[in-house]
Design an enzyme around this catalytic site. Sequence first.
Site, PDB file in Angstrom:
ATOM      1  N   CYS A  91      35.172  37.056  27.168  1.00 22.26           N
ATOM      2  CA  CYS A  91      36.114  36.150  27.852  1.00 22.26           C
ATOM      3  C   CYS A  91      35.390  34.988  28.537  1.00 22.26           C
ATOM      4  O   CYS A  91      34.602  35.194  29.468  1.00 22.26           O
ATOM      5  CB  CYS A  91      36.915  36.945  28.891  1.00 22.26           C
ATOM      6  SG  CYS A  91      37.978  35.883  29.890  1.00 22.26           S
ATOM      7  N   VAL A 103      41.746  39.141  32.901  1.00 19.40           N
ATOM      8  CA  VAL A 103      40.460  39.053  33.592  1.00 19.40           C
ATOM      9  C   VAL A 103      40.047  37.582  33.588  1.00 19.40           C
ATOM     10  O   VAL A 103      40.486  36.825  32.725  1.00 19.40           O
ATOM     11  CB  VAL A 103      39.380  39.923  32.902  1.00 19.40           C
ATOM     12  CG1 VAL A 103      39.747  41.379  33.020  1.00 19.40           C
ATOM     13  CG2 VAL A 103      39.153  39.536  31.444  1.00 19.40           C
ATOM     14  N   GLU A 161      42.160  34.642  38.619  1.00 18.80           N
ATOM     15  CA  GLU A 161      42.057  33.207  38.303  1.00 18.80           C
ATOM     16  C   GLU A 161      40.635  32.683  38.520  1.00 18.80           C
ATOM     17  O   GLU A 161      40.158  32.552  39.642  1.00 18.80           O
ATOM     18  CB  GLU A 161      43.058  32.344  39.081  1.00 18.80           C
ATOM     19  CG  GLU A 161      44.505  32.614  38.737  1.00 18.80           C
ATOM     20  CD  GLU A 161      44.855  32.310  37.273  1.00 18.80           C
ATOM     21  OE1 GLU A 161      44.185  31.445  36.660  1.00 18.80           O
ATOM     22  OE2 GLU A 161      45.759  32.946  36.733  1.00 18.80           O
ATOM     23  N   SER A 162      40.006  32.356  37.383  1.00 18.32           N
ATOM     24  CA  SER A 162      38.591  31.973  37.423  1.00 18.32           C
ATOM     25  C   SER A 162      38.315  30.802  38.373  1.00 18.32           C
ATOM     26  O   SER A 162      37.315  30.798  39.090  1.00 18.32           O
ATOM     27  CB  SER A 162      38.105  31.638  36.013  1.00 18.32           C
ATOM     28  OG  SER A 162      38.881  30.606  35.440  1.00 18.32           O
TER      29      SER A 162
HETATM   30  N1  LIG Z   1      43.951  31.363  33.984  1.00 20.87           N
HETATM   31  C1  LIG Z   1      43.149  32.558  33.839  1.00 20.87           C
HETATM   32  C2  LIG Z   1      43.004  32.856  32.364  1.00 20.87           C
HETATM   33  C3  LIG Z   1      42.286  34.182  32.122  1.00 20.87           C
HETATM   34  C4  LIG Z   1      42.484  34.664  30.698  1.00 20.87           C
HETATM   35  O1  LIG Z   1      43.223  34.071  29.894  1.00 20.87           O
HETATM   36  N2  LIG Z   1      41.803  35.766  30.385  1.00 20.87           N
HETATM   37  C5  LIG Z   1      42.010  36.368  29.079  1.00 20.87           C
HETATM   38  C6  LIG Z   1      40.709  36.820  28.445  1.00 20.87           C
HETATM   39  S1  LIG Z   1      39.677  35.448  28.070  1.00 20.87           S
HETATM   40  C7  LIG Z   1      42.833  37.613  29.191  1.00 20.87           C
HETATM   41  O2  LIG Z   1      42.646  38.424  30.092  1.00 20.87           O
HETATM   42  N3  LIG Z   1      43.775  37.743  28.272  1.00 20.87           N
HETATM   43  C8  LIG Z   1      44.634  38.866  28.198  1.00 20.87           C
HETATM   44  C9  LIG Z   1      46.050  38.419  28.063  1.00 20.87           C
HETATM   45  O3  LIG Z   1      46.333  37.224  28.044  1.00 20.87           O
HETATM   46  O4  LIG Z   1      46.887  39.280  27.966  1.00 20.87           O
HETATM   47  C10 LIG Z   1      41.786  32.336  34.517  1.00 20.87           C
HETATM   48  O5  LIG Z   1      41.366  31.179  34.657  1.00 20.87           O
HETATM   49  O6  LIG Z   1      41.174  33.327  34.954  1.00 20.87           O
END
Ligand SMILES: N[C@@H](CCC(=O)N[C@@H](CS)C(=O)NCC(=O)O)C(=O)O
Length: 189
Positions: free
Chosen positions: A10, A50, A63-64
């Site tokens: 990720c 995550v 949220e990163s």
């Molecule tokens: N806006 C979130 C995006 C995080 C994100 O999209 N993580 C993905 C993995 S790269 C995830 O957990 N995806 C699982 C899902 O969407 O169900 C951030 O900035 O942390």
Amino acid sequence: MPTLYTADPCPYAARARIVLAEKGIAYEAVEIDLGDRPAWIYEKNATGRVPVYEEDEGLVLPESEVIMEYLEERYPEPALWPSDPAERALGRLWLQRFDDRLGDAYYTARRGDGREQLDARLADLESALEARPYLSGREFGLADIGYLPWILRGLERFGLELGPATADWLERCSERPGVAAERSVIAGL
Ligand SMILES: N[C@@H](CCC(=O)N[C@@H](CS)C(=O)NCC(=O)O)C(=O)O
């Protein structure tokens, strides 16, 4: 010790990993299988995504971008935003416009579509890096960390061709311990 709920593939989690490494913060990494997420992750983050950063005192942050900004305030040294307010604001603009400036084109290309859009975004990135050494300004910082995980994965996944200023930027950034560690994570995927 804080905990990072993370996943090696990720790129959003990679942002948090790089900041933690740059600041030398010890933490426990809990690897989440994105293909089979445990039900309890929804208690940490209602979206189930995550990264999630958790402190023993009870703070739970998803949220990163929020995690990066929090770590910067909580652990100010080494600084990952420039002290100059204008430079800092322009760095924040890079983070805020991430989807427009790279993310959307990256994910479209990942679906096997619109490679030209990704190349156009890389050309814009090249122009920006011709004008300044880092997206964060004169020094490496959070704006660079905001983009690097996708550039690194794009090199592996799409064989991205970077312009000379972007390639030099990547080389400079790769000297940073947090970025070098992330390159090792990607090599092991
Ligand atoms: N806006 C979130 C995006 C995080 C994100 O999209 N993580 C993905 C993995 S790269 C995830 O957990 N995806 C699982 C899902 O969407 O169900 C951030 O900035 O942390």
